[in-house]
Scaffold this motif. Structure first.
Motif, short mmCIF file in Angstrom:
data_model
loop_
_atom_site.label_atom_id
_atom_site.label_comp_id
_atom_site.label_asym_id
_atom_site.label_seq_id
_atom_site.Cartn_x
_atom_site.Cartn_y
_atom_site.Cartn_z
N GLY A 46 -81.67 76.42 60.94
CA GLY A 46 -82.56 76.57 59.79
C GLY A 46 -82.85 75.29 59.03
N PHE A 47 -82.26 74.18 59.43
CA PHE A 47 -82.51 72.93 58.72
C PHE A 47 -83.91 72.40 58.98
CE2 PHE A 47 -82.47 68.27 58.53
CZ PHE A 47 -82.20 68.12 57.18
N PRO A 49 -86.80 74.03 59.85
CA PRO A 49 -87.86 74.71 59.09
C PRO A 49 -87.83 74.38 57.60
CG PRO A 49 -86.83 76.25 60.59
CD PRO A 49 -86.03 74.98 60.64
N TRP A 50 -86.64 74.25 57.03
CA TRP A 50 -86.53 73.89 55.62
C TRP A 50 -87.13 72.52 55.37
CZ3 TRP A 50 -83.80 69.86 53.34
CH2 TRP A 50 -83.71 69.90 51.95
N LEU A 51 -86.78 71.54 56.21
CA LEU A 51 -87.28 70.18 56.05
C LEU A 51 -88.80 70.12 56.25
CD1 LEU A 51 -86.55 67.21 55.59
CD2 LEU A 51 -86.25 67.01 58.07
N ILE A 52 -89.30 70.82 57.25
CA ILE A 52 -90.74 70.84 57.51
C ILE A 52 -91.49 71.46 56.33
CG2 ILE A 52 -92.52 71.89 58.98
CD1 ILE A 52 -90.60 71.40 61.34
N CYS A 53 -90.95 72.53 55.76
CA CYS A 53 -91.58 73.16 54.60
C CYS A 53 -91.63 72.21 53.41
CB CYS A 53 -90.85 74.45 54.22
SG CYS A 53 -91.21 75.82 55.31
N LYS A 54 -90.54 71.48 53.17
CA LYS A 54 -90.51 70.54 52.03
C LYS A 54 -91.50 69.40 52.22
CE LYS A 54 -87.36 72.81 49.95
NZ LYS A 54 -87.80 73.83 49.03
N ILE A 55 -91.51 68.80 53.41
CA ILE A 55 -92.45 67.70 53.67
C ILE A 55 -93.88 68.21 53.62
CG2 ILE A 55 -93.23 66.04 55.41
CD1 ILE A 55 -90.30 65.83 56.31
N GLY A 56 -94.13 69.39 54.18
CA GLY A 56 -95.47 69.98 54.14
C GLY A 56 -95.94 70.27 52.73
N PHE A 57 -95.03 70.73 51.88
CA PHE A 57 -95.40 71.01 50.49
C PHE A 57 -95.77 69.74 49.76
CE2 PHE A 57 -94.25 71.52 45.99
CZ PHE A 57 -95.12 72.55 45.66
N VAL A 58 -95.01 68.67 49.99
CA VAL A 58 -95.32 67.38 49.35
C VAL A 58 -96.69 66.88 49.80
CG1 VAL A 58 -94.63 64.95 49.24
CG2 VAL A 58 -92.92 66.74 48.96
#
Length: 168
Positions: A46-47, A49-58
């Motif tokens: 799950g790391f 998807p979490w990282l991709i979501c954070k970078i995508g949100f930024v």
């Protein structure tokens, strides 16, 4: 370089001391397999998807792009072209032509994490490759939006609705 030494140790264990005689088969390919395995494990726990979501949100906030195309561009930093597009598979039918162009441009502008290891083993400077990969994600979105601007009304996909699949 530390990942490369792990791949070298595994290659030497499996193929013996003469594994360096066939450079591509026994030096480059084990690194590709090893880094693909590491990325798959990080995705499973799950790391990733979490990282991709954070970078995508930024990227979405800074650049004003849609959540789906921002997630795909962020996924291209770590995953290959096909895998990053599959991250947003449920939302592809709702994307506009400009957004689809941005997703595909992002895939062609970056390289996957496992291929980074192959380039490092071929002698490319390890400090420049991650920098180039990180810069390619927002740059590909910017160039894609300049080349094919958004003219249609986008279907609103909210960040709360955008979920990445976690490993089972």
């Amino acid at each position: 370089m530390m990942f490369q030494s792990f791949a070298d140790a595994g290659s030497q264990f499996v193929f013996g001391d003469s594994y360096t005689d066939h450079f591509f088969a026994f030096r480059v390919m084990p690194i590709v397999v090893f880094l693909s395995s590491v990325i798959s494990i990080l995705y499973y726990v799950g790391f990733m998807p979490w990282l991709i979501c954070k970078i995508g949100f930024v990227m979405q906030v800074i650049m004003g792009t849609s959540p789906a195309e921002s997630m795909a561009a962020a996924g291209n930093i770590f995953l290959g072209n096909t895998d990053a597009a599959l991250l947003i598979r449920p939302y592809i039918s709702e994307l506009t032509v400009s957004a689809i162009h941005a997703v595909m441009s992002g895939g062609f502008a970056s390289i996957s994490g496992s291929i980074l290891g192959a380039f490092i083993s071929l002698g490319v400077d390890a400090t420049h490759l991650p920098t180039a990969t990180l810069m390619s994600a927002p740059a590909s979105l910017a160039i894609a939006k300049i080349f094919w601007p958004e003219k249609e009304k986008t279907v609103s996909i909210f960040n709360d609705d955008l979920k990445l699949i976690k490993g089972e």
